[in-house]
Design an enzyme around this catalytic site. Structure first.
Site, mmCIF file in Angstrom:
data_model
loop_
_atom_site.group_PDB
_atom_site.id
_atom_site.type_symbol
_atom_site.label_atom_id
_atom_site.label_comp_id
_atom_site.label_asym_id
_atom_site.label_seq_id
_atom_site.Cartn_x
_atom_site.Cartn_y
_atom_site.Cartn_z
ATOM 1 N N LYS A 129 63.093 22.141 20.043
ATOM 2 C CA LYS A 129 62.615 23.442 20.492
ATOM 3 C C LYS A 129 63.817 24.356 20.714
ATOM 4 C CE LYS A 129 59.556 25.068 24.281
ATOM 5 N NZ LYS A 129 58.732 24.534 25.392
ATOM 6 N N SER A 186 53.565 22.205 28.461
ATOM 7 C CA SER A 186 54.020 22.602 27.123
ATOM 8 C C SER A 186 54.306 21.438 26.201
ATOM 9 C CB SER A 186 55.284 23.467 27.250
ATOM 10 O OG SER A 186 54.994 24.667 27.929
ATOM 11 N N SER A 197 54.157 25.778 25.244
ATOM 12 C CA SER A 197 55.097 26.649 24.569
ATOM 13 C C SER A 197 55.816 25.971 23.418
ATOM 14 C CB SER A 197 56.125 27.171 25.578
ATOM 15 O OG SER A 197 56.872 26.112 26.163
#
Length: 610
Positions: free
Chosen positions: A80, A178, A154
């Site tokens: 990420k 997330s 996310s």
């Protein structure tokens, strides 16, 4: 068919097996070539030169320590884009915030040291603020099953590239869910480890006191393997990292007790409600479901965004919020702005309430092995999300937001497919450091469901359906032969230390069994012999590493713990007997095991009626 496409849906084991065939670098180059510029799951990808430089470094590592010391040799992965990789830009999905990292995040460093190759950084809800995957200037990440729907966030990009089989695992982060919601929406595994096991050194903070690095994978086995490799002792770069105590169970009972909310909320999504009902029916066949009052969990979940923890997000991006507020996504800015509204008094009030609710939640786990919930109670289209970005995001967090506040670990799992063809997942939640125990149940559940992996058509590998995994480094696998067997009088000395039953098996055919004289309760002695031995029934139990010493301290002479050889050649720790006690003991080898001998004694005492 290119090598990159051919590898779609490969698990960690499959990648590890092929990357040593002399074509590993070329295979990664082919994979990188298939990653499209138009794919909004990526923010930046490795080019050919970067693949080559990483492969050259890997070869130097292999020459130094040997390939066997590199458990992720040549395996591609993604991270990420709020996680640092040296020489790569970190944007947190905000170009105005971007910087070039001067060193790897701690977890990335550990994975690279194990041989993994970074192929890209993935898209996210800006500053990891959202559970939707649409709050990014780099574009919304579509669901891997139906592009009209959200991917969840996310950690949207990381989940997407795993679900589509581009990489076998990817790192995300998880503060409010997330690392779980995108897993549930994309039919993959999302492991949110115990807070502090994976260092957040080199991770852009959202709420620094709560943040976790999470792992997405196609299988539970892979998610746990990556976490164990990436985990570290307390890291000086992360003041919230902590040492694994090795006191928690590494597995769960064959039929675990799972708490489940007595009243479930699906926010009007009848399709998700029906899907979870099917999952619940399947769960009831393999676990005891215990209805609980979900109120303290829901109240604690509400504190995360309706309390002063939002100020941590404000703290993380403070200079940008002050100097260039328009650089921040409007929805994200609206959330972060609220952090300015809380006082120190508000913070302490909320912390006191968090502690009270966490204590109530901890008591729930006194009576169950884990909590099971829908990963998300609903899913929305990208168009719907644009209409109600805050409300629908909040709905996604119904069963996730409390987890880090209560210091729990969680494992999001594929479960069933909805009537509309979208995935519906479940999540198992347990106290801190029970990650391996969750993985034990998760393995069994994934084998039972036997769904294709992610959005690929690849089946769950046969190896991941095995019932008995190898012992964990966090436990001692112990062979018991007498009073510690199941249903025997000293079995509680194992169960009260969170030991878990593994299997019933036999020793190698080199042992004899004796009933020791003057022992209460009656105990056997097991002795290895050079001739006239036979295989003796034993049970294998996994006892947490830190509890093993206190267990051994209770063992009276002439018994002790040594190394036992099993019928299949495995060597485990097990009960042995000092030779001086054997002359006065009764040889009971003919019964094949202690249970057989005790049954015969009972039968004799009752006139043959056992």
């Amino acid at each position: 068919m290119t090598q990159g496409i051919e590898s779609g849906g490969w698990t960690l084991t499959q990648w590890c097996r092929v990357q040593q065939d002399g074509q590993g670098r070329e295979r990664l180059q082919a994979l990188a070539a298939t990653l499209a510029d138009s794919d909004t799951a990526w923010i930046v990808r490795a080019d050919a030169a970067l693949i080559d430089s990483q492969w050259a470094e890997l070869e130097r590592q292999a020459e130094s320590v040997g390939v066997k010391a590199l458990p992720l040799y040549g395996v591609p992965f993604a991270i990420k884009d709020n996680i640092d990789a040296v020489g790569w830009k970190t944007t947190a999905a905000c170009p105005a915030f971007a910087y070039t990292a001067e060193q790897d995040a701690t977890v990335v460093s550990r994975l690279r040291a194990a041989g993994a190759i970074l192929v890209g950084k993935t898209n996210l809800d800006q500053f990891a603020t959202g559970l939707v995957g649409t709050r990014s200037p780099y574009g919304a990440v579509p669901n891997s099953f139906d592009p009209a729907y959200v991917s969840g966030g996310s950690s949207a990009g990381s989940a997407s590239v795993v679900a589509r089989g581009l990489v076998p695992f990817a790192l995300g982060t998880d503060t409010a869910g997330s690392g779980r919601v995108p897993a549930g929406f994309n039919n993959i595994v999302g492991l949110k480890p115990t807070r502090g096991w994976l260092s957040i050194g080199g991770v852009v903070p959202a709420c620094r006191t709560l943040d976790c690095v999470s792992v997405f994978a196609l299988t539970v086995e892979d998610a746990l393997a990556v976490t164990e490799i990436g985990g570290s002792a307390p890291d000086e770069r992360d003041a919230y990292s902590r040492q694994h105590p090795h006191t928690a169970p590494v597995a769960m009972p064959e039929r675990p007790r799972l708490a489940i909310p007595a009243a479930l909320e699906f926010h009007g999504d009848d399709v998700m409600a029906r899907a979870f009902d099917r999952a619940r029916t399947q769960l009831a066949r393999v676990a005891e479901l215990v209805p609980i009052d979900y109120t303290p969990f829901a109240e604690l979940a509400a504190l995360l965004y309706q309390g002063p923890w939002v100020a941590e997000r404000t703290h993380a991006v403070g200079p940008l919020l002050i100097n260039d507020p328009d650089a921040i996504d409007p929805t994200v800015r609206g959330i972060i702005d609220k952090g300015l509204d809380y006082s120190a008094l508000d913070t302490f009030d909320a912390e006191y309430r968090r502690a009270e609710l966490s204590q109530r939640i901890a008591r729930v786990f006194d009576d169950v092995d884990a909590l099971v919930v829908p990963t998300s109670p609903t899913i929305r289209t990208i168009a719907e999300m644009a209409e109600q970005p805050v409300q629908y995001n909040s709905e996604f967090g119904t069963y996730t937001n409390f987890t880090n506040l209560a210091d729990l670990c969680a494992l999001a799992l594929p479960a069933v497919m909805r009537d509309d063809g979208l995935p519906a997942g479940i999540t198992l939640i347990a106290p801190a450091w029970h990650d391996r125990a969750l993985a034990d149940v998760g393995r069994r559940w994934q084998a039972l469901c036997d769904l294709p992996l992610g959005a690929t058509e690849q089946p769950l590998p046969v190896a991941d359906k095995e019932v008995i995994p190898p012992p964990s480094s966090a436990c001692v696998r112990l062979a018991v032969v007498g009073a510690h067997l199941r249903d025997m009088p000293l079995n509680f000395q194992l169960t009260t230390r969170r030991a878990t039953f593994v299997e019933a098996t036999h020793t190698a055919p080199d042992y004899r069994l004796y009933a020791l004289a003057n022992t209460t309760p009656p105990k056997p002695g097991l002795a290895r012999v050079e001739t006239n031995g036979t295989a003796i029934e034993v049970e294998l139990w996994d006892i947490p590493l830190a509890r093993f010493g206190e267990f051994v301290a209770e063992i009276p002479a002439p018994l002790g713990i040594g190394s036992l050889t099993l019928s299949d050649g495995r060597v485990v720790k097990g009960f042995v007997c000092e030779p001086w006690a054997l002359p006065a003991a009764q040889d009971v080898t003919e019964y094949g095991g202690w249970r057989g001998f005790m049954t015969a004694l009972k039968s004799a005492a009752t006139g043959g009626e056992a």
